[in-house]
Design an enzyme around this catalytic site. Sequence first.
Site, PDB file in Angstrom:
ATOM      1  N   SER A 145      45.127  37.331  40.205  1.00 29.58           N
ATOM      2  CA  SER A 145      45.503  36.582  41.391  1.00 29.58           C
ATOM      3  C   SER A 145      46.326  35.367  40.970  1.00 29.58           C
ATOM      4  O   SER A 145      47.317  35.492  40.271  1.00 29.58           O
ATOM      5  CB  SER A 145      44.253  36.186  42.197  1.00 29.58           C
ATOM      6  N   GLU A 250      50.953  43.471  42.402  1.00 32.78           N
ATOM      7  CA  GLU A 250      49.974  43.670  43.460  1.00 32.78           C
ATOM      8  C   GLU A 250      49.970  42.422  44.338  1.00 32.78           C
ATOM      9  O   GLU A 250      50.523  41.387  43.965  1.00 32.78           O
ATOM     10  CB  GLU A 250      48.575  43.926  42.887  1.00 32.78           C
ATOM     11  N   HIS A 320      43.490  42.958  44.075  1.00 36.88           N
ATOM     12  CA  HIS A 320      42.411  42.401  44.887  1.00 36.88           C
ATOM     13  C   HIS A 320      41.564  43.523  45.497  1.00 36.88           C
ATOM     14  O   HIS A 320      41.406  43.644  46.707  1.00 36.88           O
ATOM     15  CB  HIS A 320      42.989  41.515  45.988  1.00 36.88           C
TER      16      HIS A 320
END
Length: 351
Positions: A145, A250, A320
């Site tokens: 992230s 992502e 995630h």
Amino acid sequence: MLPRRKFLTAALSLSAYQIVSGKGFSKTADPLKLTGKLYPKPLKKGATIGLIAPGYRFAEETLTKAKSVLRKMGYNVYCTERLSKPYGYFSNTDEERATDLNHMFENKVVDGILCIRGGYGCTRIMHLIDYGVIASNPKALIGFSDVTALLNGIHQMTGLITFHGPVGSTLDDGYSQKSLIDIVQKPKENRVIRNAKLTKEQLIDAEYERYTINPGEAKGELCGGSLTLINALIGTPHEIDFTDKIVCIEDVEESPYRIDRMLTQLIEGKTFKKASGILFGVCKGCNTSNNPNSFTLKEVILDRIKPLEIPAAYGFSFGHVEQNFTFPIGMEAYFDADRLKLKIIQKPVTK
């Protein structure tokens, strides 16, 4: 212990910088980008994991759970009092978060470093990182992230192999744990990273669909992570050079038009079109929109990526999502877009 050739490369690069500048790395000096790779040692059972929170604040139960999971995995856990002193929406001030990161690399007791969670804040401390300390104390740094900024930035500045993998708040998953162990504890050459088996619900969820965008094979060093953070690094000293790289992408809870905008920005940049391969993880929550005329996530990805004619595929088990595999930033890998296969060619840690 570092292989002799790698150690000499790093040492000579560092010495050259000290001679030219009259000083070593510091939090205020512009760090030198090293050309060689630095390999962390494997995180075997009994190793001590230092926990940091380089961005967003976290709930105390998250820390408690992360410690419990790590101990069940056979690790010792260490953290400082700086870890949990919330400052607005951050876990602490920029200076204290950076100090904690630097401390974990410098502390000889700590064998590896795991971020408790992602969340905004990592880009705010990049200029406060002591890259000289990191280069002198190579250790596994793990997260995803917002941690994408640290993983790629630190690799660029020091040559350290870093690890895009679970954070403390997402580590309580068997697949994620096994993948992490396979990479940082039991490494081997030509390690194939296998995608998780999809559940019945995921099989009918368009966000989890696995498909080839452009056929072909590719080799190159792995880079990337969160699309939002990849874009946030553009125009900074830590901007990623995608030339001949296998780019992993992502994101989470971004509308299709936002994915479109970010991919377009990459494509219009200097090096993204020079990538050797593109892997998409699962972009969870990115296929919904309030606009009835919106494109789907898949339509956006095909529209933006297919014309590049670079081997590319969507649906790998990272991001995630509950089942999040670990891959090493900076390591040479092989990618087969037709078979959705990813293989790490060399060991990402020392013997």
